[in-house]
Design a protein around this motif. Structure first.
Motif, PDB file in Angstrom:
ATOM      1  N   TYR A  64     -20.351  50.064   8.006  1.00 48.83           N
ATOM      2  CA  TYR A  64     -21.802  50.206   8.115  1.00 48.83           C
ATOM      3  C   TYR A  64     -22.109  51.474   8.902  1.00 48.83           C
ATOM      4  N   PHE A  65     -23.238  52.101   8.526  1.00 50.71           N
ATOM      5  CA  PHE A  65     -23.650  53.366   9.123  1.00 50.71           C
ATOM      6  C   PHE A  65     -24.918  53.154   9.945  1.00 50.71           C
ATOM      7  N   CYS A  66     -24.901  53.694  11.171  1.00 51.16           N
ATOM      8  CA  CYS A  66     -26.083  53.655  12.032  1.00 51.16           C
ATOM      9  C   CYS A  66     -26.722  55.036  12.032  1.00 51.16           C
ATOM     10  N   ARG A  67     -28.026  55.081  11.729  1.00 49.61           N
ATOM     11  CA  ARG A  67     -28.737  56.365  11.717  1.00 49.61           C
ATOM     12  C   ARG A  67     -29.798  56.367  12.806  1.00 49.61           C
ATOM     13  N   PHE A  68     -29.733  57.392  13.685  1.00 53.04           N
ATOM     14  CA  PHE A  68     -30.710  57.622  14.741  1.00 53.04           C
ATOM     15  C   PHE A  68     -31.601  58.782  14.302  1.00 53.04           C
ATOM     16  N   ARG A  69     -32.924  58.583  14.330  1.00 54.66           N
ATOM     17  CA  ARG A  69     -33.830  59.662  13.921  1.00 54.66           C
ATOM     18  C   ARG A  69     -34.994  59.742  14.896  1.00 54.66           C
ATOM     19  N   SER A  70     -35.218  60.963  15.432  1.00 50.92           N
ATOM     20  CA  SER A  70     -36.356  61.235  16.294  1.00 50.92           C
ATOM     21  C   SER A  70     -36.888  62.612  15.937  1.00 50.92           C
ATOM     22  N   ASN A 126     -28.689  40.683   9.111  1.00 49.32           N
ATOM     23  CA  ASN A 126     -29.717  41.554   8.558  1.00 49.32           C
ATOM     24  C   ASN A 126     -31.073  41.228   9.155  1.00 49.32           C
ATOM     25  N   ASP A 127     -32.133  41.864   8.632  1.00 46.34           N
ATOM     26  CA  ASP A 127     -33.479  41.650   9.172  1.00 46.34           C
ATOM     27  C   ASP A 127     -33.950  40.220   8.999  1.00 46.34           C
ATOM     28  N   ARG A 128     -33.348  39.483   8.065  1.00 47.11           N
ATOM     29  CA  ARG A 128     -33.719  38.071   7.856  1.00 47.11           C
ATOM     30  C   ARG A 128     -32.850  37.139   8.683  1.00 47.11           C
ATOM     31  N   ARG A 129     -32.045  37.717   9.610  1.00 52.24           N
ATOM     32  CA  ARG A 129     -31.160  36.963  10.507  1.00 52.24           C
ATOM     33  C   ARG A 129     -30.037  36.277   9.758  1.00 52.24           C
ATOM     34  N   GLY A 187     -25.768  52.497   0.929  1.00 56.65           N
ATOM     35  CA  GLY A 187     -26.981  53.161   1.372  1.00 56.65           C
ATOM     36  C   GLY A 187     -28.186  52.255   1.515  1.00 56.65           C
ATOM     37  N   ARG A 188     -27.999  50.935   1.416  1.00 53.86           N
ATOM     38  CA  ARG A 188     -29.119  50.006   1.556  1.00 53.86           C
ATOM     39  C   ARG A 188     -29.305  49.639   3.026  1.00 53.86           C
ATOM     40  N   ARG A 189     -30.568  49.697   3.493  1.00 54.82           N
ATOM     41  CA  ARG A 189     -30.819  49.350   4.882  1.00 54.82           C
ATOM     42  C   ARG A 189     -30.672  47.843   5.067  1.00 54.82           C
ATOM     43  N   VAL A 190     -29.927  47.442   6.095  1.00 52.24           N
ATOM     44  CA  VAL A 190     -29.735  46.012   6.357  1.00 52.24           C
ATOM     45  C   VAL A 190     -30.420  45.561   7.640  1.00 52.24           C
ATOM     46  N   ARG A 191     -30.655  46.484   8.581  1.00 52.45           N
ATOM     47  CA  ARG A 191     -31.246  46.038   9.843  1.00 52.45           C
ATOM     48  C   ARG A 191     -31.909  47.214  10.563  1.00 52.45           C
ATOM     49  N   GLU A 224     -36.318  55.966  15.676  1.00 49.81           N
ATOM     50  CA  GLU A 224     -35.985  54.960  14.673  1.00 49.81           C
ATOM     51  C   GLU A 224     -34.462  54.832  14.624  1.00 49.81           C
ATOM     52  N   MET A 225     -33.980  53.594  14.683  1.00 48.01           N
ATOM     53  CA  MET A 225     -32.549  53.331  14.528  1.00 48.01           C
ATOM     54  C   MET A 225     -32.371  52.265  13.469  1.00 48.01           C
ATOM     55  N   ASP A 226     -31.618  52.598  12.401  1.00 47.81           N
ATOM     56  CA  ASP A 226     -31.421  51.679  11.294  1.00 47.81           C
ATOM     57  C   ASP A 226     -29.940  51.605  10.947  1.00 47.81           C
TER      58      ASP A 226
END
Length: 844
Positions: free
Chosen positions: A825-831, A814-817, A790-794, A782-784
């Motif tokens: 902005y912060f990118c979080r990688f989670r596996s 954002n997710d709504r283009r 702290g609000r997810r934008v994409r 997951e990459m967000d």
């Protein structure tokens, strides 16, 4: 508010600059033409008018000045305003005072016209059919709820449909700028029943938002019909289906022309004079002249004299001969990416560009879809501002019948295009500045606009007989720009006599509708070059050969035989000798000998000596022997000789000739490729992998693709189990003899050793940032992206992924283009239990 005096104005030729005596003489000498209007008619299209008609604005500096200029040039049979008259009654009052109460005016509803109940009520009650049965006259009222704000009318050989894009299916003031189903259905029925030679559709909002043609200002992107892209695309497909000449619109206040799927979008810009000083005020005169349609544009550059003669352009936009392609997208260009000025003569056709690099378009910095990657210099933060391009092409036969040239350019960020040293397109650069190799674009081109084409219309008299030169310079907006892009096409609109549908140099009226080669394709649609090179065994067209022609006059090679087709023209009469060199691996046929005598070409009726291509199959209709000649007698220029085809037979090689052997890493694999230039029947290959003192035989055969010119290309995909240095050896086995053909060495580092997330740049960024993700094993990832609160934008990634390295891009939306604001902005990688972070800064 009935104005019966309008009946005096009909769709007959009109020009106030023609003296009355001349008109009288024309009526006396040519009564039928003057009375019936066979020479066509003209009409005027204004731009947006709103709020600049009353009080202090009722002066020559505003809409009244536009009307005064129209009166001097040509009021035409009628005026059209594509919306935003606001108030429409005041706009009509100005027209009455300047152009007269008998001036016919067709208004279209704009977004500002529905803001006031009095405005929309005026349009609901407006008299649409002042002429009754005399043209221009009403044909059809709109659907229920939009009867008077959606309508169609007829004038001469043209039909006009005016649509209210604020009709929501019930109310004529309830929509937000769209072509909903009810409006689409009405328009589809109206166009289907029109029965006219030329169709025009008028609406307020552009289907495709384009910058102003003069100063590149961009407004209302995402706030026009592109708000509803599915409906927009359906609407445009309908226009293309019915061969609509043009969609006339406004809204953006930017005057521009754009052409897609054969339909023009003509944005009328604004007609407010000094009411909008950031772009020139504008109006258009469109002349319908039989089978032709001519667009005249008049612009005022706010120099204090509102005469609208500062920029005047006149171009044919519909021609009976249709489209003739000259230079297509994806063409091969010479380019200079040194970052220095190439000198003032680089635009000239005679300039020596032999030292320049070459490559097919699109050309750019390497975003993944280019045909050629150009160099931006050693420092990605100090990239070269300007890159230069050149492309030579031959003017086809019949170019003297061209009525206009259309140039379409995909540029990022700015471009100037020259044809034989003359500017034919200027985009996104200050027109008042002296442009050098250090001049930056006026604004950044980003998002979808990066791959959209800008269009300009040019004078066909700029073409030279024979060789012509297109030159272009592409400028970046800043030295840290992450992308550059260039591609273009050039085509002509031609008079009927020069139509060459198949592009073979023989016009349609000469080729006719027959089917000389029996492949089911009419002659005028079937490309028929002077001749083909073909395999006598199966009729396959052979690439890789070449042709040369000598004679008493100058010879122009339009196709040299390298793709299996050759075509040439000459400038004087005489006998011309043809020398054909076969492709590698072939020799002249002895079963189909060449004729020893001379064939005489006929410029008025093409002589077909042999078979043509069977559609687009790559094979001739028949490989059987036919007459072919090495000498042709031409009575002069304009020959029409086709299918002087040269047969060749395969020369079987005695041994395998290896072209190359390479090994390349592609993700988790090593791809081994080799090419043979020639190979005997029954050849076999053995590929061995050597690693750490061990040798493994990988294959006895691999994926094989034959080359048209002989030999083949082989591909084998290997999956190493560890990183390291590998050696691949290829053996050929001919008649049980094994020979080492070659070897390739590669340092394989295709498998990441650990999980890693890296910002690949640029950072900070303005339009797009890239992340490098490395996975040593298959994993769910997951990459967000999150904002500083702290609000997810994409979400960039949320799937199970194979091991390897990959790039992911974020375009600042954002997710709504929707574009997000500047900031951190912060990118979080989670596996699983692994979590990695990266930070990026967006600067708009």
């Amino acid at each position: 508010m009935s104005r019966s005096i309008h009946a005096q104005r009909t769709c007959t030729p009109f020009s106030p600059r023609v003296p009355a005596l001349a008109l009288l003489i024309a009526v006396l000498l040519f009564p039928s033409t003057a009375a019936s209007g066979e020479k066509g008619f003209s009409f005027v299209v204004t731009g947006d008018i709103h709020f600049y008609t009353e009080g202090a604005f009722d002066s020559s500096a505003y809409f009244r000045g536009v009307c005064e200029a129209i009166a001097l040039h040509d009021p035409g049979a009628f005026l059209i305003s594509p919306g935003d008259m606001a108030p429409p009654a005041s706009a009509r009052a100005v027209i009455d005072r300047v152009l007269g109460t008998n001036q016919i005016w067709f208004p279209c509803t704009g977004n500002h016209d529905i803001e006031s109940e009095s405005y929309i009520e005026y349009l609901r009650q407006y008299v649409l059919d002042p002429n009754g049965e005399s043209e221009p006259n009403l044909v059809r009222l709109g659907p229920p709820g939009s009867e008077n704000t959606t309508y169609s009318f007829r004038c001469g050989n043209a039909h006009f449909a005016v649509i209210n894009e604020y009709y929501d299916g019930t109310s004529d003031a309830g929509g937000d700028g769209d072509v909903p189903e009810a409006l689409y259905d009405w328009l589809a029925e109206d166009l289907a029943a029109a029965g006219a030679e030329h169709l025009f559709v008028i609406g307020h909002e552009p289907a495709y938002v384009k910058p102003d043609a003069w100063n590149d200002r961009l407004r209302h992107l995402g706030q026009s019909l592109d708000k509803h892209p599915e409906n927009r695309d359906r609407f445009w497909s309908l226009l293309a289906e019915h061969d609509v000449v043009a969609y006339l619109c406004g809204h953006s206040h930017n005057a521009s022309v754009y052409r897609q799927d054969g339909v023009w979008q003509i944005d009328g810009g604004h007609s407010m004079g000094a009411g909008d000083p950031d772009a020139p005020s504008h109006f258009s005169i469109i002349r319908v002249e039989g089978e032709r349609v001519v667009l005249e544009s008049y612009r005022d550059l706010h120099d204090g004299v509102y005469d609208y003669d500062d920029v005047v352009e006149k171009h044919v936009i519909r021609a009976p001969g249709g489209v003739v392609p000259l230079v297509g997208t994806g063409s091969v260009w010479r380019y200079r990416d040194a970052g220095t000025d190439p000198g003032g003569t680089w635009r000239k056709p005679a300039y020596d560009d032999a030292a320049w690099s070459t490559g097919p378009a699109p050309l750019g910095y390497g975003e993944g879809d280019e045909g050629t990657v150009v160099d931006y210099g050693p420092d990605p933060w100090e990239r070269r501002i300007t890159t230069y391009f050149r492309h030579a092409f031959e003017a086809p036969d019949g170019a003297d019948r061209f009525l206009s040239l259309i140039v379409r350019v995909d540029r990022d960020d700015a471009a100037i295009v020259y044809l034989n040293e003359r500017v034919i397109l200027w985009s996104n650069l200050d027109r008042d500045s002296v442009v050098t190799h250090e001049t930056r674009a006026s604004r950044i081109v980003g998002g979808d606009e990066e791959k959209e084409y800008v269009i300009a219309i040019a004078d066909p008299s700029l073409l030279l007989p024979g060789r012509n030169m297109l030159a272009a310079e592409v400028h970046q907006a800043n030295s840290a720009s992450s992308d550059l892009r260039f591609d273009m096409e050039l085509y002509a609109l031609a008079d009927r006599d020069s139509t060459d549908t198949d592009g073979d140099g023989i016009i349609d009226v000469v080729e006719g509708e027959g089917d000389r080669d029996g492949d089911g394709v009419p002659n005028r649609e079937d490309y028929d070059p002077t001749g083909y090179f073909y395999d006598e065994a199966d009729g396959r067209i052979l690439a890789g050969g070449r042709i040369s022609v000598e004679g008493p006059g100058a010879v122009t090679l339009h196709a040299d035989g390298s793709d299996g087709r050759y075509r040439f023209s000459v400038d004087s009469a005489g006998v011309y000798a043809i020398e054909a060199v076969p492709p590698p691996g072939y020799e002249p046929s002895d079963a189909c000998p060449v004729r020893p005598d001379t064939v005489r070409a006929d410029p008025d009726a093409p002589i077909a000596l042999g078979a043509g291509e069977d559609g687009a199959s790559g094979f001739l209709v028949s490989p059987s022997c036919a007459a072919h000649y090495r000498a042709v007698r031409f009575p002069g220029p304009g020959f029409a000789l086709v299918h002087d085809n040269f047969p060749f037979r395969v020369v079987s090689p005695a041994e395998t000739v290896l072209g190359y052997l390479i090994a390349e890493a592609e993700g988790e694999e090593v791809v081994v490729r080799w090419e043979t230039l020639a190979e005997p029947e029954g050849v076999r290959f053995r590929l061995r992998r050597l690693f750490g003192g061990e040798s493994d035989v990988l294959c006895a055969a691999a994926e094989r693709v034959e080359r048209e010119e002989g030999g083949a290309v082989y591909t084998y995909r290997d999956r190493p189990e560890a990183n390291g240095s590998y050696r691949y050896r290829l053996d050929t086995i001919d008649d049980a003899d094994t020979v080492l053909a070659g070897e390739a060495v590669i340092l394989f580092e295709g498998l990441p050793l650990r999980y890693r997330l890296t910002v690949a740049g640029p950072n900070p960024f303005r339009s797009t940032v890239r992340f490098l993700v490395e996975l040593p094993e298959r994993a769910a990832v997951e990459m967000d992206l999150f904002d500083i609160r702290g609000r997810r934008v994409r979400r960039l990634l949320g799937v199970e992924s194979a091991p390897g390295a990959r790039f992911l891009e974020w375009d600042g939306r954002n997710d709504r283009r929707e574009p997000v604001p500047s900031g951190l902005y912060f990118c979080r990688f989670r596996s699983g239990f692994r979590v990695l972070h990266a930070r990026v800064i967006l600067m708009r």
